[in-house]
Write a protein that holds these residues in place. Structure first.
Motif, PDB file in Angstrom:
ATOM      1  N   TYR A 114      82.623 -15.885  17.054  1.00 16.63           N
ATOM      2  CA  TYR A 114      83.425 -16.963  17.647  1.00 16.63           C
ATOM      3  C   TYR A 114      82.858 -17.403  18.991  1.00 16.63           C
ATOM      4  O   TYR A 114      83.031 -18.568  19.392  1.00 16.63           O
ATOM      5  CB  TYR A 114      84.872 -16.514  17.822  1.00 16.63           C
ATOM      6  CG  TYR A 114      85.705 -16.612  16.572  1.00 16.63           C
ATOM      7  CD1 TYR A 114      85.803 -17.806  15.859  1.00 16.63           C
ATOM      8  CD2 TYR A 114      86.417 -15.520  16.097  1.00 16.63           C
ATOM      9  CE1 TYR A 114      86.573 -17.911  14.719  1.00 16.63           C
ATOM     10  CE2 TYR A 114      87.200 -15.604  14.952  1.00 16.63           C
ATOM     11  CZ  TYR A 114      87.263 -16.806  14.273  1.00 16.63           C
ATOM     12  OH  TYR A 114      88.046 -16.902  13.132  1.00 16.63           O
ATOM     13  N   TRP A 160      77.803 -18.638  17.612  1.00 18.95           N
ATOM     14  CA  TRP A 160      77.408 -19.714  16.708  1.00 18.95           C
ATOM     15  C   TRP A 160      78.565 -20.433  16.019  1.00 18.95           C
ATOM     16  O   TRP A 160      78.427 -21.598  15.649  1.00 18.95           O
ATOM     17  CB  TRP A 160      76.437 -19.179  15.647  1.00 18.95           C
ATOM     18  CG  TRP A 160      76.978 -18.070  14.791  1.00 18.95           C
ATOM     19  CD1 TRP A 160      76.844 -16.733  15.005  1.00 18.95           C
ATOM     20  CD2 TRP A 160      77.727 -18.215  13.582  1.00 18.95           C
ATOM     21  NE1 TRP A 160      77.468 -16.019  14.001  1.00 18.95           N
ATOM     22  CE2 TRP A 160      78.008 -16.907  13.110  1.00 18.95           C
ATOM     23  CE3 TRP A 160      78.178 -19.301  12.846  1.00 18.95           C
ATOM     24  CZ2 TRP A 160      78.732 -16.678  11.949  1.00 18.95           C
ATOM     25  CZ3 TRP A 160      78.901 -19.077  11.683  1.00 18.95           C
ATOM     26  CH2 TRP A 160      79.168 -17.772  11.244  1.00 18.95           C
ATOM     27  N   PRO A 173      81.353 -21.877  17.043  1.00 16.79           N
ATOM     28  CA  PRO A 173      81.790 -23.162  17.608  1.00 16.79           C
ATOM     29  C   PRO A 173      80.931 -24.349  17.179  1.00 16.79           C
ATOM     30  O   PRO A 173      81.406 -25.492  17.193  1.00 16.79           O
ATOM     31  CB  PRO A 173      81.686 -22.924  19.118  1.00 16.79           C
ATOM     32  CG  PRO A 173      81.885 -21.447  19.273  1.00 16.79           C
ATOM     33  CD  PRO A 173      81.186 -20.846  18.089  1.00 16.79           C
ATOM     34  N   ARG A 174      79.672 -24.077  16.769  1.00 11.93           N
ATOM     35  CA  ARG A 174      78.804 -25.172  16.340  1.00 11.93           C
ATOM     36  C   ARG A 174      79.237 -25.759  14.999  1.00 11.93           C
ATOM     37  O   ARG A 174      78.736 -26.816  14.599  1.00 11.93           O
ATOM     38  CB  ARG A 174      77.357 -24.689  16.269  1.00 11.93           C
ATOM     39  CG  ARG A 174      76.812 -24.224  17.619  1.00 11.93           C
ATOM     40  CD  ARG A 174      75.332 -23.913  17.568  1.00 11.93           C
ATOM     41  NE  ARG A 174      74.851 -23.477  18.869  1.00 11.93           N
ATOM     42  CZ  ARG A 174      74.701 -22.205  19.224  1.00 11.93           C
ATOM     43  NH1 ARG A 174      74.982 -21.238  18.351  1.00 11.93           N
ATOM     44  NH2 ARG A 174      74.262 -21.880  20.427  1.00 11.93           N
ATOM     45  N   LEU A 175      80.162 -25.076  14.306  1.00 13.42           N
ATOM     46  CA  LEU A 175      80.682 -25.606  13.043  1.00 13.42           C
ATOM     47  C   LEU A 175      81.790 -26.626  13.266  1.00 13.42           C
ATOM     48  O   LEU A 175      82.256 -27.262  12.317  1.00 13.42           O
ATOM     49  CB  LEU A 175      81.213 -24.463  12.163  1.00 13.42           C
ATOM     50  CG  LEU A 175      80.220 -23.363  11.794  1.00 13.42           C
ATOM     51  CD1 LEU A 175      80.906 -22.330  10.902  1.00 13.42           C
ATOM     52  CD2 LEU A 175      78.997 -23.947  11.095  1.00 13.42           C
ATOM     53  N   GLY A 176      82.258 -26.755  14.501  1.00 14.14           N
ATOM     54  CA  GLY A 176      83.311 -27.716  14.804  1.00 14.14           C
ATOM     55  C   GLY A 176      84.605 -27.373  14.089  1.00 14.14           C
ATOM     56  O   GLY A 176      85.058 -26.229  14.085  1.00 14.14           O
ATOM     57  N   GLY A 177      85.200 -28.376  13.434  1.00 14.38           N
ATOM     58  CA  GLY A 177      86.470 -28.168  12.748  1.00 14.38           C
ATOM     59  C   GLY A 177      86.365 -27.375  11.466  1.00 14.38           C
ATOM     60  O   GLY A 177      87.384 -27.110  10.812  1.00 14.38           O
ATOM     61  N   ARG A 181      89.045 -21.543  15.989  1.00 11.63           N
ATOM     62  CA  ARG A 181      88.564 -21.378  17.363  1.00 11.63           C
ATOM     63  C   ARG A 181      89.241 -20.152  17.972  1.00 11.63           C
ATOM     64  O   ARG A 181      90.446 -19.940  17.814  1.00 11.63           O
ATOM     65  CB  ARG A 181      88.898 -22.635  18.178  1.00 11.63           C
ATOM     66  CG  ARG A 181      88.483 -22.567  19.642  1.00 11.63           C
ATOM     67  CD  ARG A 181      88.715 -23.907  20.312  1.00 11.63           C
ATOM     68  NE  ARG A 181      90.084 -24.374  20.162  1.00 11.63           N
ATOM     69  CZ  ARG A 181      91.099 -23.996  20.961  1.00 11.63           C
ATOM     70  NH1 ARG A 181      90.892 -23.134  21.939  1.00 11.63           N
ATOM     71  NH2 ARG A 181      92.308 -24.486  20.759  1.00 11.63           N
ATOM     72  N   SER A 218      72.555 -22.484  12.833  1.00 16.42           N
ATOM     73  CA  SER A 218      73.290 -22.570  14.101  1.00 16.42           C
ATOM     74  C   SER A 218      72.594 -21.823  15.236  1.00 16.42           C
ATOM     75  O   SER A 218      73.023 -21.915  16.385  1.00 16.42           O
ATOM     76  CB  SER A 218      74.707 -22.012  13.919  1.00 16.42           C
ATOM     77  OG  SER A 218      74.664 -20.643  13.525  1.00 16.42           O
ATOM     78  N   SER A 220      87.559 -31.776   2.937  1.00 11.93           N
ATOM     79  CA  SER A 220      86.725 -31.060   3.902  1.00 11.93           C
ATOM     80  C   SER A 220      86.906 -29.548   3.753  1.00 11.93           C
ATOM     81  O   SER A 220      87.962 -29.073   3.329  1.00 11.93           O
ATOM     82  CB  SER A 220      87.072 -31.488   5.325  1.00 11.93           C
ATOM     83  OG  SER A 220      88.423 -31.191   5.622  1.00 11.93           O
ATOM     84  N   ALA A 275      86.454 -25.479   5.351  1.00  8.58           N
ATOM     85  CA  ALA A 275      86.406 -24.625   6.539  1.00  8.58           C
ATOM     86  C   ALA A 275      86.203 -23.191   6.070  1.00  8.58           C
ATOM     87  O   ALA A 275      86.563 -22.831   4.937  1.00  8.58           O
ATOM     88  CB  ALA A 275      87.691 -24.743   7.355  1.00  8.58           C
TER      89      ALA A 275
END
Length: 463
Positions: free
Chosen positions: A241, A244, A246-250, A254, A302, A372, A374
């Protein structure tokens, strides 16, 4: 003592078969049909006790097998809520609702003369029309109640009608309410990070050591609170967390708060429900696997790739350890096959190290209403070869080359010959680990997946 005849009433059991442990879990419902009470209405798998010789758990296991064909171990049955119900005609009964998250087999209609459909529904979007008694039990379950009264009035409909909601929740003791939430130190960690929590919901897996809660704040926000089983799992997830992920965005939660001493984290909720068990047409499946490939590529790119050390001896050590627990569940020749695969992998050139999720499978991939994707649950994340994330995912495309091709199209490249050989060895080791764990801990799902993977690998290698 009253001079009236002592009151007696039927006892029945209801199965809340639940899959998915995110914000949108699903439960199994069947539709009554034929010359039965409430024909045409949806209901949970349920039934009466056969007599004084049968306890409620035994009755639930029996009814589940008779109605749906699945096998449930008594140890996997969890008390959900008890409902004292009275029908519009005045007859009363007591219903025990049980939650089950682990079972063997695939649910199907076993009694077509009294049921004409069976399907999964989101707990927050239930089927209609539904039997009011069943809906009352599920509403009480969703709200975390232990006991409820549902006394309908003469003239009320048998089907659920919001304007005729007769559900009354009986408050639990303070000690019981506390037991459904994490310990005070963990609650303080969460509330210091996000504010006062108004509702805690236990969303743990039905596996030993799992501790996960959905926390809803007084202002309407939703988070997940997790306690890891080990310091290693905690550190892995926190590192992911903080580096790397955070580079995945949504496409990933988080991190909001973490406490190494408690081994606890607080993360944001991401929309969607698990792809595991979802029933979709082939074209939709291919679209999903293309998106999965895109997500896998984003994970593996990432951070810059690094050289990877050889780990052949470590692999052999794992084989020896797992074989001791799994040998009774292996087919003839499988032990020699496993050893030969790992020995061959020792001769291969080590692959580059990239960020990996470590448990990249449909269960941890959520699909939102807009399509989408996740990914959740990073406790097995660590640097490693990219094919590490294809080991468990490959079980989902077994026998479906179109899904494999769709994944590669999203991933942006094909696998090298060396990656394919490493993937076979790692898949065999993961299968053996699953068989070992499943045999030791009574987990039929892992046991079945491991045996299925080994059979597929042997067929691919003609051994």
């Amino acid at each position: 003592m009253s001079e009236h005849k002592r009151h007696s009433e039927p006892v029945d059991v209801h199965l809340i078969l639940r899959r998915g442990d995110t914000a949108c879990p699903e439960i199994l419902l069947s539709r009554r049909a034929g010359p039965v009470y409430a024909s045409g209405l949806w209901h949970l798998p349920s039934g009466h006790l056969d007599g004084p010789h049968e306890d409620v758990v035994t009755a639930l296991v029996r009814e589940a097998r008779e109605e749906t064909g699945i096998d449930i171990g008594p140890a996997d049955v969890r008390a959900a809520v008890t409902v004292h119900h009275r029908s519009p005609g005045g007859a009363a009964r007591t219903g025990f609702f049980f939650e089950v998250r682990r079972w063997g087999g695939t649910p199907r209609v076993r009694e077509p003369q009294v049921r004409d459909a069976m399907s999964w529904f989101r707990l927050d979007d239930l089927a209609a029309p539904m039997v009011a008694y069943c809906r009352a039990g599920l509403d009480a379950y969703r709200r975390g109640a232990q006991l409820a009264v549902h006394f309908q009035q003469p003239g009320d409909a048998v089907a659920h009608v919001p304007e005729q909601d007769r559900l009354r929740l009986i408050p639990a003791t303070e000690a019981a309410a506390e037991s459904r939430a994490p310990e005070p130190q963990v609650r303080r960690l969460a509330e210091q990070a996000v504010g006062r929590i108004a509702e805690w919901t236990d969303t743990s897996w039905a596996r030993e050591g799992s501790q996960v809660w959905r926390a809803r704040s007084a202002t309407g926000g939703t988070w997940f609170v997790k306690i890891h089983q080990s310091d290693r799992f905690h550190q892995r997830e926190v590192d992911a967390y903080r580096t790397w992920a955070p580079r995945l965005g949504g496409a990933a939660p988080r991190l909001v708060a973490a406490d190494a001493r408690l081994r606890a984290i607080v993360v944001t909720a991401v929309p969607g429900r698990p792809l595991h068990g979802a029933v979709q047409p082939p074209e939709e499946q291919r679209r999903h696997f293309r998106r999965i490939g895109v997500l896998a590529a984003a994970i593996h790119r990432s951070a810059p790739a690094q050289p990877s050390p050889a780990d052949g001896e470590a692999r052999l050590g794992k084989v020896d350890r797992h074989l001791r627990a799994a040998h009774l569940h292996l087919a003839p020749g499988e032990e020699d096959f496993l050893r030969s695969l790992v020995e061959h992998a020792k001769e291969l050139t080590p692959l580059e190290c990239v960020p990996t999720h470590g448990d990249f499978q449909l269960r941890n991939l959520l699909c939102a209403d807009d399509g989408s994707l996740a990914v959740i649950d990073f406790e097995r994340s660590e640097p490693g070869p990219a094919i590490r994330d294809l080991v468990r995912l490959s079980d989902a495309w077994a026998g479906r080359p179109d899904l494999y091709d769709a994944f590669l199209a999203g991933y942006g490249r094909t696998l090298t010959p060396a990656e394919q050989e490493h993937l076979a060895a790692d898949s065999a080791l993961d299968a053996l680990s699953g068989i070992s764990y499943g045999a030791t801990h009574g987990d039929p799902e892992l046991l079945e997946r491991g045996r299925r993977t080994l059979a597929r690998l042997r067929a691919d290698n003609h051994r």
